[in-house]
Write a protein that holds these residues in place. Structure first.
Motif, PDB file in Angstrom:
ATOM      1  N   ASN A  70       0.822  -1.208   0.000  1.00  0.00           N
ATOM      2  CA  ASN A  70       0.000   0.000   0.000  1.00  0.00           C
ATOM      3  C   ASN A  70       0.854   1.255   0.000  1.00  0.00           C
ATOM      4  O   ASN A  70       1.934   1.297   0.591  1.00  0.00           O
ATOM      5  N   ASN A  73      -1.668   6.765   0.520  1.00  0.00           N
ATOM      6  CA  ASN A  73      -3.113   6.664   0.358  1.00  0.00           C
ATOM      7  C   ASN A  73      -3.405   5.169   0.353  1.00  0.00           C
ATOM      8  O   ASN A  73      -3.014   4.454  -0.567  1.00  0.00           O
ATOM      9  N   ASN A  75      -5.617   3.238  -0.448  1.00  0.00           N
ATOM     10  CA  ASN A  75      -6.285   2.627  -1.588  1.00  0.00           C
ATOM     11  C   ASN A  75      -5.383   2.550  -2.810  1.00  0.00           C
ATOM     12  O   ASN A  75      -5.770   2.009  -3.833  1.00  0.00           O
ATOM     13  N   ASP A  76      -4.172   3.112  -2.737  1.00  0.00           N
ATOM     14  CA  ASP A  76      -3.196   3.034  -3.816  1.00  0.00           C
ATOM     15  C   ASP A  76      -2.229   1.888  -3.530  1.00  0.00           C
ATOM     16  O   ASP A  76      -2.022   1.499  -2.372  1.00  0.00           O
ATOM     17  N   SER A 102      -0.620   9.683  -6.271  1.00  0.00           N
ATOM     18  CA  SER A 102      -1.991   9.851  -5.821  1.00  0.00           C
ATOM     19  C   SER A 102      -2.650  11.009  -6.575  1.00  0.00           C
ATOM     20  O   SER A 102      -1.990  11.947  -7.019  1.00  0.00           O
ATOM     21  N   ASN A 107      -7.784   6.689  -7.628  1.00  0.00           N
ATOM     22  CA  ASN A 107      -6.741   5.860  -7.049  1.00  0.00           C
ATOM     23  C   ASN A 107      -5.843   5.310  -8.147  1.00  0.00           C
ATOM     24  O   ASN A 107      -6.207   5.304  -9.328  1.00  0.00           O
ATOM     25  N   THR A 108      -4.673   4.853  -7.753  1.00  0.00           N
ATOM     26  CA  THR A 108      -3.748   4.204  -8.669  1.00  0.00           C
ATOM     27  C   THR A 108      -3.367   2.851  -8.082  1.00  0.00           C
ATOM     28  O   THR A 108      -3.428   2.642  -6.867  1.00  0.00           O
ATOM     29  N   CYS A 132      -5.436   6.982 -12.289  1.00  0.00           N
ATOM     30  CA  CYS A 132      -6.582   7.797 -11.884  1.00  0.00           C
ATOM     31  C   CYS A 132      -7.609   7.933 -12.995  1.00  0.00           C
ATOM     32  O   CYS A 132      -8.782   8.196 -12.733  1.00  0.00           O
TER      33      CYS A 132
END
Length: 418
Positions: A70, A73, A75-76, A102, A107-108, A132
């Motif tokens: 992770n 962020n 969620n990346d 980010s 998200n990436t 993104c």
């Protein structure tokens, strides 16, 4: 593993948190069942989280696990690869074909779902990446003995949202990866790509329906005997199992059983497959009915697929028992891994290992640590009794918004047989 040694299975993408499980069992079914597991040390250098999804080995001193880590962020994500040299596990730098920056409102991600190893300088890992401004795209990385490199995969003639979930290598110039891709009308179709030593190409593959078809695992005994499994989804009916076979000329859909049905909420899913021989193929996964998830195994005997009874930690309503990976030491020595959770565990997932001794499946006791555990893939080194499994474990952390967070950390278990 150039020449005579082949990796005959891929790993699946059922990725949750990270854990690495190394098992060295004694020869024979009964000794494997009595193996004692212990925790080994693995690196978790990313403080935001580290997840391992798959494992493959070339020798007892050369193994790989892959997954993701992770970013700040949560969620990346970035790719994660770790290497075993016979003494310790080390995180190896790997590229990220998707963005790692980010962005506001998006998200990436860069996630590795499966790995296969031919030689010390010939290892492949596949998965997906996204940015993104795009959905999922297939991803392939290659290890040349010095570094991991991004290898281009074909541009699909449809919208984004495609991934590779499993991989199998028969030779340096004969490798297959499987997953899914979207149709122009938004349906999900099977995706099979082939490496011929020079480039990846998309191979025509059939679908069981016109709405949803996903491949999660792949195995092979020869260039003319390859299996891929997954699931199929259609409106108004249960999720059904899916199996494709390649005979050297073309891929075809082969009927598979569906133990549960009658509701669109019911599920029959095959997550992984391994071949011990041309007429000896085992696929595992789970069924879901009445809010209860149970382990499932199916066997191909050369004529048809049939369901093989498998044990569960709990069959009470609401219990979860699922298998994510399967591997074969021999025809009478198979391991399947996943997780279970029930009221007794307060809903916390714990590692689950099943063993097949040629007659029946039984639960093998396995340790774990952390507040959540899950095994995502498993690999047996042919010609030995060494087995590795990659999965998940976590520890409590602090989230700036909610105040609570489970941070994924790698975990290794080892059993010497004894």
């Amino acid at each position: 593993m150039k020449g005579t040694v082949k990796v005959l299975r891929g790993n699946t993408h059922r990725n949750v948190l990270p854990v690495l499980l190394a098992i060295a069992s004694l020869a024979g079914g009964s000794a494997a069942q009595t193996s004692i597991f212990s925790v080994q040390r693995t690196p978790s250098r990313n403080v935001q989280g580290n997840t391992l999804n798959a494992v493959a080995a070339i020798s007892t001193s050369d193994a790989w696990t892959v997954g993701y880590q992770n970013d700040s962020n949560l969620n990346d994500s970035r790719t994660l690869t770790q290497h075993w040299d016979g003494t310790s596990w080390t995180t190896i730098t790997s590229p990220n074909p998707g963005s790692t920056q980010s962005c506001q409102g998006g998200n990436t991600g860069n996630v590795l779902n499966a790995v296969t190893a031919l030689a010390a300088d010939d290892v492949w890992a596949v998965g997906f990446s996204f940015t993104c401004t795009s959905l999922l795209k297939p991803m392939a990385l290659h290890w040349d003995g010095v570094r991991w490199n991004v290898v281009s995969t074909p541009k699909l003639n449809t919208n984004d949202n495609a991934a590779l979930n499993g991989i199998v290598a028969l030779a340096p110039d004969n490798i297959y990866a499987v997953g899914y891709k979207p149709a122009t009308n938004g349906a999900v179709q099977t995706l099979i790509e082939h490496w011929d030593g020079t480039a990846w190409t998309v191979v025509p593959s059939p679908n069981a329906n016109t709405t949803g078809n996903v491949l999660l695992g792949i195995t092979a005994t020869s260039p003319t005997d390859i299996w891929a499994v997954g699931d199929q989804v259609a409106p108004g009916i249960e999720v059904r199992t899916l199996a494709l076979h390649f005979n050297g000329g073309a891929w075809s859909v082969v009927p598979t059983p569906n133990p549960v049905g009658g509701s669109s909420l019911d599920q029959n899913v095959l997550t992984s497959v391994v071949a011990a021989g041309p007429n000896d193929v085992t696929a595992v996964g789970f069924t879901l009915a009445n809010l209860t998830e149970l382990t499932m195994a199916q066997h191909w005997d050369g004529t048809r697929w049939r369901v093989v009874p498998t044990p569960n930690k709990s069959t009470a309503q609401g219990a979860l028992n699922t298998l994510h990976g399967v591997t074969a030491v021999s025809a009478t020595d198979l391991y399947a891994v996943g997780f279970f959770a029930d009221a007794a565990s307060s809903g916390e997932p714990l590692t689950l290992i099943l063993h097949f001794d040629g007659s029946r499946w039984t639960i093998v006791k396995s340790p774990g640590k952390g507040v959540a555990q899950q095994l995502n893939g498993v690999f047996a080194l042919r010609g030995t009794t060494n087995v590795w499994s990659a999965g998940a474990a976590s520890q409590n952390g602090v989230d700036p918004e909610t105040g609570f967070l489970q941070v994924p950390l790698t975990l290794t278990l080892f059993a010497s047989g004894g």
